[in-house]
Design an enzyme around this catalytic site. Structure first.
Site, PDB file in Angstrom:
ATOM      1  N   HIS A   1       0.854  -1.178   0.000  1.00 39.31           N
ATOM      2  CA  HIS A   1       0.000   0.000   0.000  1.00 39.31           C
ATOM      3  C   HIS A   1       0.895   1.234   0.000  1.00 39.31           C
ATOM      4  CE1 HIS A   1       0.692   1.043   4.196  1.00 39.31           C
ATOM      5  NE2 HIS A   1      -0.181   2.014   4.123  1.00 39.31           N
TER       6      HIS A   1
ATOM      7  N   TYR B   1      -5.803   7.487   4.714  1.00 44.65           N
ATOM      8  CA  TYR B   1      -5.579   7.892   6.100  1.00 44.65           C
ATOM      9  C   TYR B   1      -4.468   8.930   6.152  1.00 44.65           C
ATOM     10  CZ  TYR B   1      -1.542   4.681   6.159  1.00 44.65           C
ATOM     11  OH  TYR B   1      -0.350   4.054   5.898  1.00 44.65           O
TER      12      TYR B   1
ATOM     13  N   ASP C   1     -17.307 -27.509  22.849  1.00 44.60           N
ATOM     14  CA  ASP C   1     -18.365 -28.393  23.340  1.00 44.60           C
ATOM     15  C   ASP C   1     -18.576 -29.458  22.284  1.00 44.60           C
ATOM     16  OD1 ASP C   1     -19.662 -26.659  21.518  1.00 44.60           O
ATOM     17  OD2 ASP C   1     -21.593 -26.972  22.494  1.00 44.60           O
TER      18      ASP C   1
END
Length: 861
Positions: A233, A288, A591
């Site tokens: 990126h 960002y 379980d």
């Protein structure tokens, strides 16, 4: 930081990789008292040249996966306590703001608030556009609809943090060895023996692969196919901006500057400058931002996935070139190449949001690499193939502190923990992967897809649509297609969520199926409700092939099964028992139903699907010599015929007496359905009269067809996972990984009846200590609570906060509409004082508060 150039000949633990992950792990292990820890890296230290060196270090804590938020919250606290080489706090708590440029994103930001409240992130807020610009004056207020503000978000330099962590680890006895490339790990007898480096070997008991983008290569040498995918990126830093002139800072006197500059060059003058205002994300455009003194840093995921082949990465060049950095591709900044954002180039989107950057030169720019996994979560834990081999990969700076705290606890005590208690890492466990996920073909495609969606608005039920599908087919696959099944991929299996062929049932039951018009109605069909109601009224047939199935065989199999299980497993051949497996800390590891099929042979059945391999790895790890554990998931087709008419259906195709007297609940028999051999268990996860049927895979499709034909006159319909979830939740049956996992003890989960303290089993000592502490007046942890929404037409999704006033007292672990109950059912874990039936609480969902009432369970008897 004073590493050594002398390679030790021996160590207890060797960590390969001295980036933010390796340094965090060394810090945590030495804090626990380990002294014989050696960290080796191919690069210099602390600027190794990996992702930690080039990363801008922004830390947004809030994520939908609880695990990531827990990791980030711990990391933030840890980094805040670290002292950098310059004497300052390593963490810059500037706050973090995510802005919305669409109504869909504003709804997403409201979910951010709810997830933050659920996971304990401090003081999450929704901001108006003007409130955003109060914090970030360079943002164009006209471009946004609002923002999400997390005041404790911030930034940490990977290099500064690595140095601080390593210094403290070395003060406690750890050794750090730079300029030492790891070439192999020697194993003998299924156990780690030594690490082989270019400068010699280190004899050791444990090795942790913390090499991030290089993890796959080292794993391949051991025959361990880690689906860790390097992706690129873009990151850039502008020239000096007039608007930020007052923030100019000279970092050349920083104690780490020269070391950093030797690896990263001129951009070190920006990378070492802390931000002076909140970090910023524009996820609508996959961008960002953070300030670097008088410049703005711009990060972009807003381009097509770039996935380099791991074999082409190489290492760090002796002349200073970083192996984790590739040349910046201007094309991807100046053109719209992201497949989901085809209308606007990243640079245009950036300049619109921050007009001060428009037309400014991008002084420093590069394509940095990080690692993705198939579900976007870390790849960590003990590798089942070799004793002493651990992994810690696909982990960002944001999460590394918490992830390595949990891993160190795992290595030391057998139970992953953070400061506030155990943390479940089922979806991060390295053993979760299926065989096909280890192929580079799969890892490349899905790693690229994870990159593509990283800033997209993703529904929790979303599944891959056109990449790496149709890999694993149950024997009934073609019949499912004939019945127009809506197939979703789980662990590579193509599984029916519902059947379009059952659309006619919706008219029959329409008055019992409320509309779902919001976020909860995405990836939903009312056919799910109709199928569930048909099971309760008539009979249904469900494909269970993907459920994990293990066979335990050997002369000591009975003793071993008892050691694994919390219940009394002294059962006869043909008996079936529900039980739990706990870890060393008393948390529920799984379980299961256990069937004794012969004197020395047991069949263990568990849900799990995408994390079910963790259960297989766990059982194999515990097995003594002389006991064989076989994964028979793929070799046995499985289905359940369940509902009031189930006995009538089966009686048409077998001569076996299916009466309660001849075939009691929780027993099994082997017989033929026409000419198909089956092992039949008188159990049903739907909670109705029913039989689970297991047969060798080659018989599965024929068995399915026999049952469909036999059941036609009794209203039998196939049903999918959507209906099954509704059926099981209103019966109070737990779903492992959602409302039951290792953060819960059996008693907290309301399953104390499945524990026999007169037997010996893994975790018994921890459960005894918990019981004794409670008896002595110690604080009790949360307990399970079954809730129904008071609004009978409402449906919510899980992972939302449960509130008393404004206080978050828990979160929704699982939720689904109970069509027999006539209300949405939610399971949560709440403080004991809130778990009495009749107690009312609120659940925050999509910005609205829903009153819910604690109920006695089961809701359907």
């Amino acid at each position: 930081m004073q590493p050594t150039e002398n390679l030790p000949e021996q160590a207890d633990t060797v960590i390969v990789g001295a980036g933010i992950v390796g340094c965090n792990l060394a810090y945590q292990l030495t804090e626990m008292g380990r002294e014989d820890v050696v960290v080796v890296d191919q690069g210099p230290m602390p600027t190794t040249g990996g992702s930690s060196t080039h990363a801008p270090g922004i830390m947004f804590q809030t994520a939908e996966p609880k695990t990531l938020s827990q990791f980030a919250n711990y990391s933030r606290k840890l980094y805040s306590d670290l002292e950098g080489a310059d004497g300052k706090q390593a963490y810059s708590e500037t706050g973090g703001i995510e802005v919305a440029r669409s109504e869909e994103r504003m709804a997403f930001l409201q979910r951010r608030v709810e997830h933050a409240k659920a996971w304990g992130i401090p003081d999450p807020q929704i901001l108006s556009p003007s409130e955003v610009t109060d914090h970030l004056p360079l943002v164009d207020e006209e471009e946004i609809l609002g923002g999400y503000y997390s005041p404790t978000d911030g930034q940490v330099s990977g290099v500064v943090a690595c140095d601080a962590l390593a210094r403290e680890a070395m003060d406690r006895g750890a050794k750090f060895v730079p300029h030492t490339r790891t070439e192999d790990v020697d194993v003998e007898g299924g156990a780690v023996q030594r690490v082989v480096t270019e400068n010699g070997s280190i004899e050791c008991d444990e090795v942790v692969v913390a090499t991030n983008i290089w993890a796959r290569q080292l794993g391949e040498k051991l025959g361990v196919h880690l689906p860790v995918t390097p992706v690129e990126h873009q990151y850039t830093m502008t020239e000096s901006l007039e608007e930020l002139a007052d923030n100019a800072i000279d970092v050349t006197d920083h104690p780490l500057f020269e070391n950093y500059e030797n690896v990263s060059g001129e951009k070190t003058k920006r990378l070492l400058a802390d931000p002076d205002r909140p970090i910023l994300r524009d996820q609508d455009n996959a961008m960002y931002y953070r300030t670097h003194g008088d410049a703005y840093g711009i990060g972009s995921y807003n381009h097509e996935p770039i996935v380099p082949d791991p074999r082409d990465l190489g290492g760090n060049d002796p002349d200073g070139e970083q192996g984790s950095v590739h040349e910046f591709t201007d094309f991807h900044m100046d053109n719209a190449t992201h497949p989901d954002r085809p209308h606007k180039a990243p640079r245009q989107a950036s300049d619109e949001l921050l007009p001060a950057t428009a037309g400014k030169e991008l002084e420093h720019k590069y394509n940095g690499m990080f690692a993705e996994s198939p579900n976007g979560l870390p790849v960590m834990g003990p590798v089942q193939e070799y004793d002493g081999l651990w992994t810690a990969a696909a982990i960002w700076v944001t999460h590394a502190g918490g992830a390595m705290k949990a891993l160190a606890e795992w290595m030391e005590t057998g139970v992953p923990r953070l400061d506030d208690g155990p943390i479940d890492l089922a979806h991060c466990d390295v053993n979760r992967f299926d065989d096909h996920e280890g192929s580079w073909d799969f890892a490349r495609d899905i790693g690229g897809e994870e990159y593509r969606i990283v800033y997209n608005i993703m529904h929790p039920k979303w599944v891959w649509t056109d990449k790496q599908r149709d890999i694993r087919r149950t024997p009934m696959y073609h019949t499912h297609k004939e019945y127009d099944a809506e197939l979703w991929a789980e662990a590579g299996w193509e599984e029916p969520q519902w059947f379009e062929s059952n659309a006619d049932l919706v008219d029959r039951y329409e008055d019992q199926i409320p509309d779902r018009n919001g976020w909860e109605g995405v990836y939903y069909s009312p056919i799910e409700g109709a199928e569930a109601l048909n099971v309760r009224e008539n009979v249904g047939l469900h494909d269970m092939t993907s459920f994990n199935k293990m066979e335990v065989v050997g002369s000591d199999a009975g003793e071993f099964v008892q050691y694994l299980c919390t219940n009394d497993m002294d059962i006869g051949v043909g008996d079936v028992k529900y039980t739990l497996m706990c870890n060393e800390g008393g948390g529920v590891r799984a379980d299961i139903t256990v069937t004794r099929t012969d004197e020395d042979r047991y069949l263990l059945l568990t849900t799990g699907r995408e994390v079910g391999n963790n259960h297989v790895a766990w059982v194999r790890e515990q097995a003594p010599d002389g006991v064989v554990v076989n994964d028979v998931t793929s070799s046995l087709a499985a289905m359940v015929c369940t509902g009031p008419n189930a006995r009538k259906v089966l009686s048409k195709v077998t001569d076996v007496d299916l009466s309660d007297e001849a075939f009691p609940f929780f027993t099994s028999q082997q017989f033929f359905v026409k000419n198909v051999p089956v092992t039949a268990l008188r159990v049903s996860y739907a909670g109705e009269l029913g039989w689970e049927l297991y047969t060798p895979s080659e018989y599965g499709e024929r068995l399915w067809e026999y049952l469909l034909e036999a059941g036609e006159e009794y209203g039998l319909r196939p049903y999918g996972n959507g209906a099954l979830n509704a059926l099981r939740i209103e019966k109070g049956f737990r779903l492992w990984g959602k409302d039951l996992h290792t953060e819960h003890t059996p008693h907290e989960a309301g399953l104390g009846w499945a524990v026999d303290m007169d037997t010996d089993f893994i975790g018994k000592e921890a459960l005894q200590e918990t019981a004794e502490a409670a008896a002595d007046g110690g604080a009790r942890r949360k307990e399970v609570a079954c809730l129904t929404l008071n609004d009978e037409d409402a449906t919510i999704l899980d992972n939302r906060p449960v509130l008393d006033g404004e206080e978050s007292i828990g979160y929704v672990h699982s939720a689904e509409y109970g069509y027999t109950v006539g209300a949405c059912v939610a399971y949560s874990y709440l403080p004991p004082e809130y778990t009495d039936p009749g107690t009312e609480v609120d659940i925050l969902y999509e910005g609205d508060r829903y009153t819910a009432t604690v109920r006695e369970e089961p809701l359907v008897s």
